[in-house]
Motif scaffolding. Structure first.
Motif, PDB file in Angstrom:
ATOM      1  N   GLU A  68       0.827  -1.192   0.000  1.00 18.74           N
ATOM      2  CA  GLU A  68       0.000   0.000   0.000  1.00 18.74           C
ATOM      3  C   GLU A  68       0.868   1.251   0.000  1.00 18.74           C
ATOM      4  O   GLU A  68       2.026   1.236   0.433  1.00 18.74           O
ATOM      5  CB  GLU A  68      -0.916   0.007   1.228  1.00 18.74           C
TER       6      GLU A  68
ATOM      7  N   GLY B 133      -2.234   3.093   3.466  1.00 23.18           N
ATOM      8  CA  GLY B 133      -3.635   2.960   3.072  1.00 23.18           C
ATOM      9  C   GLY B 133      -4.466   4.001   3.788  1.00 23.18           C
ATOM     10  O   GLY B 133      -4.142   5.191   3.781  1.00 23.18           O
ATOM     11  N   ASP B 134      -5.542   3.558   4.436  1.00 20.36           N
ATOM     12  CA  ASP B 134      -6.434   4.496   5.119  1.00 20.36           C
ATOM     13  C   ASP B 134      -6.205   4.515   6.627  1.00 20.36           C
ATOM     14  O   ASP B 134      -7.017   5.055   7.368  1.00 20.36           O
ATOM     15  CB  ASP B 134      -7.899   4.162   4.820  1.00 20.36           C
ATOM     16  N   ARG B 135      -5.077   3.940   7.097  1.00 16.74           N
ATOM     17  CA  ARG B 135      -4.835   3.811   8.526  1.00 16.74           C
ATOM     18  C   ARG B 135      -3.491   4.401   8.951  1.00 16.74           C
ATOM     19  O   ARG B 135      -2.527   4.438   8.171  1.00 16.74           O
ATOM     20  CB  ARG B 135      -4.844   2.333   8.941  1.00 16.74           C
TER      21      ARG B 135
ATOM     22  N   ASP C 209     -15.194  13.963   5.133  1.00 13.92           N
ATOM     23  CA  ASP C 209     -16.290  13.038   5.447  1.00 13.92           C
ATOM     24  C   ASP C 209     -17.448  13.865   5.991  1.00 13.92           C
ATOM     25  O   ASP C 209     -17.387  14.367   7.112  1.00 13.92           O
ATOM     26  CB  ASP C 209     -15.821  12.012   6.481  1.00 13.92           C
TER      27      ASP C 209
ATOM     28  N   ARG D 162     -11.670   7.138  14.742  1.00 15.76           N
ATOM     29  CA  ARG D 162     -10.957   8.377  14.379  1.00 15.76           C
ATOM     30  C   ARG D 162     -10.868   9.321  15.566  1.00 15.76           C
ATOM     31  O   ARG D 162     -11.404   9.064  16.632  1.00 15.76           O
ATOM     32  CB  ARG D 162     -11.675   9.067  13.225  1.00 15.76           C
TER      33      ARG D 162
ATOM     34  N   ARG E 221      -8.112   5.504  11.937  1.00 13.41           N
ATOM     35  CA  ARG E 221      -8.299   6.017  10.582  1.00 13.41           C
ATOM     36  C   ARG E 221      -7.338   7.185  10.361  1.00 13.41           C
ATOM     37  O   ARG E 221      -7.151   8.038  11.246  1.00 13.41           O
ATOM     38  CB  ARG E 221      -9.747   6.451  10.412  1.00 13.41           C
TER      39      ARG E 221
ATOM     40  N   ASP F  24      -6.966  10.227   9.479  1.00  9.16           N
ATOM     41  CA  ASP F  24      -7.429  11.602   9.352  1.00  9.16           C
ATOM     42  C   ASP F  24      -6.432  12.458  10.121  1.00  9.16           C
ATOM     43  O   ASP F  24      -6.308  12.330  11.350  1.00  9.16           O
ATOM     44  CB  ASP F  24      -8.823  11.774   9.946  1.00  9.16           C
TER      45      ASP F  24
ATOM     46  N   ALA G  65      -8.838   9.685   5.639  1.00 10.17           N
ATOM     47  CA  ALA G  65      -8.748   8.239   5.400  1.00 10.17           C
ATOM     48  C   ALA G  65      -7.517   7.915   4.544  1.00 10.17           C
ATOM     49  O   ALA G  65      -7.577   7.097   3.630  1.00 10.17           O
ATOM     50  CB  ALA G  65     -10.019   7.717   4.751  1.00 10.17           C
ATOM     51  N   GLY G  66      -6.416   8.590   4.846  1.00 13.43           N
ATOM     52  CA  GLY G  66      -5.156   8.329   4.157  1.00 13.43           C
ATOM     53  C   GLY G  66      -4.980   9.048   2.839  1.00 13.43           C
ATOM     54  O   GLY G  66      -3.901   8.998   2.238  1.00 13.43           O
ATOM     55  N   ARG G  67      -6.016   9.727   2.362  1.00 17.20           N
ATOM     56  CA  ARG G  67      -5.928  10.451   1.084  1.00 17.20           C
ATOM     57  C   ARG G  67      -5.421  11.865   1.333  1.00 17.20           C
ATOM     58  O   ARG G  67      -5.930  12.576   2.189  1.00 17.20           O
ATOM     59  CB  ARG G  67      -7.300  10.502   0.408  1.00 17.20           C
TER      60      ARG G  67
END
Length: 399
Positions: A7, A33-35, A146, A355, A363, A365, A383-385
């Motif tokens: 990832e 990833g998202d973590r 979100d 979160r 998560r 964030d 979320a990792g973005r």
């Protein structure tokens, strides 16, 4: 030791990392990833992983704070973007897109858009507009933060009660607040105070506001209580956080908590805030109140309530940037506690256990904040973005 995976990996190095219990100068946060997979309080930036085939990036946060993404339980600024001026209505999707980008700039990664479901032309509000905004949030594939819905129900408006009651099955609705904005009740001493508050710079006319106040005052207290009970019953099977609004005294808090309220928003008096804490309900105050140094309308001072230990959550209310600014207001508390009020605590109240803190497994964030000259978000991850990047001068660089 960072265990590599397939990832995408991001390493945020060198910043002042605020974890739930401690603050670490020159720490490191690793995202895969998202973590969040690692938080290292004493990392040496020189030991960061070497970029390989674009799989790993390093962000230098030296001189900045690294915070969990903020969680805003009540932000009604999207209504302002829907109606920049009275009579000028923007497409709801466009209004929400504007709110989304400004939300990230304010450090908020989870936003509960507080939408008033009421027919109040004097405030540019209608149930039709509110429903369209809700649909835009539910559809929000292009949104970077979100977004969730905090549905505000005006108990003096029978249509509002009926509409919010029907929203129980919409998964996008996570918070419902019960309000009764009436002259002589809560924060409005009389009809003049109500008219002054509801006459705003977006075109509300004084005589319309005064008439609205008279109409609301004509709704009997017994009717308001009956509507509250009916709505609470309608929402009993829904997975929502139930909030009261502008509780003036301990008796109002008792009535709210007895009807299943989990969150008391903006208590008017210190006695009301104390009673909410005694009854086990979370208490939310407005971040603008703390940042400004007092209530705009002469109600409870957020700093006084914090000193009494009766504030769990701060909300942006109508001013998104105030939430981040509140973290840097010296309340005599450790910064970890000040951060918790705008991250882990609102997440807990809303039932989001994934979160709100910088910890392995959470998560991803995260926001990077330049504190000087005013707190400014230079980077935001949801979320990792990597969804927001604002160059803030010579300190802004990645490798």
């Amino acid at each position: 030791m960072i265990e590599r995976t397939d990832e995408h990996t991001v390493v945020v190095d060198g910043g002042t990392v605020v974890t739930p219990h401690e603050t670490h100068e020159g720490g490191r946060v690793v995202i895969e990833g998202d973590r969040i997979v690692d938080v290292d309080p004493t990392a040496d930036p020189a030991g960061s992983p070497v970029s390989a085939e674009g799989a790993t990036r390093r962000i230098d946060a030296t001189g900045r704070y690294v915070l969990p993404g903020l969680v805003d339980l009540h932000g009604d600024d999207v209504e302002r973007y829907l109606y920049p001026r009275s009579g000028e209505r923007v497409d709801p999707t466009a209004a929400l897109a504007t709110a989304d980008r400004l939300t990230l700039a304010a450090g908020v990664t989870t936003k509960f858009d507080a939408i008033a479901f009421e027919d109040s032309p004097e405030k540019n509000r209608s149930i039709e507009d509110a429903t369209e905004l809700l649909d835009a949030v539910a559809d929000g594939a292009s949104l970077a933060a979100d977004h969730r819905v905090h549905a505000r129900c005006e108990l003096t408006d029978a249509a509002s009660v009926a509409c919010v009651g029907e929203l129980a099955d919409r998964p996008i609705v996570d918070v419902v607040s019960l309000m009764a904005h009436v002259p002589g009740r809560g924060q409005f001493d009389d009809e003049d105070a109500f008219a002054q508050r509801y006459t705003d710079g977006r075109g509300a006319v004084a005589d319309e506001a005064a008439q609205a106040g008279r109409d609301r005052r004509g709704v009997a207290e017994a009717t308001l209580r009956e509507r509250r009970s009916d709505l609470v019953e309608a929402l009993a099977s829904a997975d929502v956080t139930l909030a009261s609004h502008d509780d003036a005294d301990p008796a109002a808090v008792d009535h709210a908590v007895d009807h299943g309220v989990d969150l008391c928003e903006y208590p008017i008096s210190l006695a009301a805030a104390r009673r909410a804490t005694e009854r086990g309900a979370a208490t939310a105050m407005g971040a603008p109140n703390l940042v400004r140094g007092g209530s705009l309308w002469g109600n409870l001072d957020a700093r006084d309530a914090i000193e009494e230990g009766v504030v769990d959550v701060l909300c942006s209310d109508y001013r998104p940037e105030a939430l981040l600014a509140s973290v840097f207001v010296d309340t005599g508390e450790p910064i970890e506690r000040r951060v918790a009020r705008v991250s882990s605590e609102p997440a807990r109240v809303a039932g989001l256990d994934d979160r709100g803190e910088l910890a392995a497994g959470a998560r991803a964030d995260l926001v990077v904040v330049d504190p000087d000259p005013v707190p400014t978000v230079t980077r935001a991850f949801v979320a990792g973005r990597d969804v927001y990047h604002c160059h803030g001068g010579p300190k802004s660089h990645d490798s």
